[in-house]
Design a protein around this motif. Structure first.
Motif, mmCIF file in Angstrom:
data_model
loop_
_atom_site.group_PDB
_atom_site.id
_atom_site.type_symbol
_atom_site.label_atom_id
_atom_site.label_comp_id
_atom_site.label_asym_id
_atom_site.label_seq_id
_atom_site.Cartn_x
_atom_site.Cartn_y
_atom_site.Cartn_z
ATOM 1 N N LEU A 184 0.412 0.246 5.989
ATOM 2 C CA LEU A 184 0.427 1.940 6.618
ATOM 3 C C LEU A 184 1.645 1.810 7.431
ATOM 4 N N THR A 185 1.668 0.970 8.174
ATOM 5 C CA THR A 185 2.352 0.897 9.599
ATOM 6 C C THR A 185 3.684 0.078 9.439
ATOM 7 N N VAL A 186 4.219 -0.077 8.503
ATOM 8 C CA VAL A 186 5.506 -1.085 8.160
ATOM 9 C C VAL A 186 6.403 -0.866 9.030
ATOM 10 N N ASN A 187 7.176 -2.198 9.666
ATOM 11 C CA ASN A 187 8.143 -1.938 10.364
ATOM 12 C C ASN A 187 8.014 -1.172 11.639
ATOM 13 N N MET A 188 6.821 -1.164 12.192
ATOM 14 C CA MET A 188 6.600 -0.420 13.499
ATOM 15 C C MET A 188 6.472 -1.442 14.821
ATOM 16 N N LYS A 189 6.647 -1.175 15.646
ATOM 17 C CA LYS A 189 6.269 -2.008 17.028
ATOM 18 C C LYS A 189 5.041 -1.592 17.517
ATOM 19 N N ALA A 192 -0.980 -2.477 14.789
ATOM 20 C CA ALA A 192 -1.455 -2.269 13.755
ATOM 21 C C ALA A 192 -0.385 -2.777 12.489
ATOM 22 N N SER A 193 0.779 -2.636 12.789
ATOM 23 C CA SER A 193 1.717 -3.273 11.795
ATOM 24 C C SER A 193 2.184 -4.612 11.686
ATOM 25 N N GLY A 198 -0.717 -12.175 5.281
ATOM 26 C CA GLY A 198 0.113 -12.027 4.025
ATOM 27 C C GLY A 198 0.407 -11.248 3.098
ATOM 28 N N SER A 199 -0.060 -10.034 3.397
ATOM 29 C CA SER A 199 -0.112 -8.774 2.468
ATOM 30 C C SER A 199 -1.333 -9.193 1.121
ATOM 31 N N ILE A 200 -2.203 -9.763 1.775
ATOM 32 C CA ILE A 200 -3.376 -10.162 0.835
ATOM 33 C C ILE A 200 -3.892 -9.157 -0.112
ATOM 34 N N LEU A 201 -4.004 -7.924 0.508
ATOM 35 C CA LEU A 201 -4.530 -6.861 -0.438
ATOM 36 C C LEU A 201 -3.522 -6.598 -1.565
#
Length: 305
Positions: A184-189, A192-193, A198-201
């Motif tokens: 949900l928080t892709v590419n944020m500093k 939570a991001s 490894g994106s297991i979901l």
């Protein structure tokens, strides 16, 4: 109880499974009552491991219900192996011996599912493949999976193992949402991001691997339950509002939150209380709306970008 199909198998499993880690603490009559209550509620999937109670959870399970062929046909038995005192062991020798031990204790000729219990840093996937071939060929294990493994660990196994890996048991609850947060928080500093798994979901969804969330009522690493806990006032307020509107216990709301996810997960609930199990099973009777799902997520202290 609703059921879900398990890809690459002929299994149609109850969408809630009973975890048997702590049943060795119960008297035999308590175990029998718990198991028969589970079956009456439509929970036919039982999750074991060779280390639970030092093997006593499996042994007392079979003894308490007086395991018989007719009773065995009504249930799906899963066990796990690979954890040893102060080490992990996915050697061919250990896997084969562990399965034989579980079969003996459970008084059955076969396991429906065998999971590799946490990653072994010294794994030799060729040995795992040999063990799986022997277990499948002898009829001792029907299907296989893993526990707490990330995508590259699974890919390494898949390079050698012929059988599909159909389950991955992972820690997930309303207060342990790392695999959801990162998406949900892709590419944020922000913390939570950080992609810690490894994106297991998404990997499991792409490869038709059924996720089995463990400790669905726990926060932290076995630090306690979040329900009715003063540490989570906003979360419990939102959950209790849903309790009032849905007419089900708060344990059912917590499990319904997991079941609402389109990955079609199968939560493992480890209660040893028969009445609590009945309460949990009411999760199968309700479906949270999209907004209700996000309200719970935010109430647990998570953010949306």
């Amino acid at each position: 109880m609703k059921t879900i199909p398990v890809a690459h198998t002929d299994l149609e499993v109850s969408e809630i499974a009973l975890g048997c880690m702590r049943i060795h603490e119960l008297p035999l009559e308590g175990i029998a009552n718990l198991v028969h209550t589970s079956l009456d509620e439509g929970v036919t999937f039982f999750d074991h491991a060779d280390i639970y109670g030092g093997g006593q959870s499996e042994a007392k399970f079979a003894e308490a219900i007086q395991m018989s062929p007719s009773l065995r046909e009504k249930m799906i038995l899963q066990s796990k192996c690979g954890i040893r005192p102060r080490s992990f062991d996915f050697s061919k020798e250990h896997i084969l011996a562990a399965v034989d031990g579980s079969l003996k204790r459970l008084r059955t000729d076969y396991l429906d599912v065998l999971l590799l219990h946490r990653p072994d840093a010294l794994v030799e996937p060729e040995e795992v493949a040999e063990a799986f071939d022997i277990l499948e060929g002898s009829g001792k294990v029907r299907y296989f999976g893993v526990s707490n493994q990330n995508p590259m660990q699974i890919e390494l196994l898949k390079r050698y193992v012929r059988q599909p890996l159909v389950f991955n048991q992972l820690q997930l609850s309303i207060t342990n949402t790392g695999m959801i947060d990162a998406g949900l928080t892709v590419n944020m500093k922000i913390d939570a991001s950080i992609d810690r798994d490894g994106s297991i979901l998404d990997y499991c969804r792409l490869h038709d691997i059924t996720i089995q969330p463990w400790s669905p009522f726990q926060y932290g690493f076995f630090e306690g339950v979040f329900l009715d806990n003063d540490k989570f006032p906003e979360l419990n307020r939102v959950i209790n509002d849903l309790v009032a509107s849905k007419g089900v216990p708060n344990t059912a709301i917590a499990i319904a939150w997991l079941l609402r996810h389109p990955a079609r997960m199968q939560p493992i609930v480890g209660t040893t209380n028969a009445q609590r199990l009945k309460d949990i099973c009411k999760a199968s009777q309700i479906t949270l709306s999209r907004q209700e799902w996000y309200d719970i997520y935010l109430a647990a202290g998570n953010i949306l970008p």
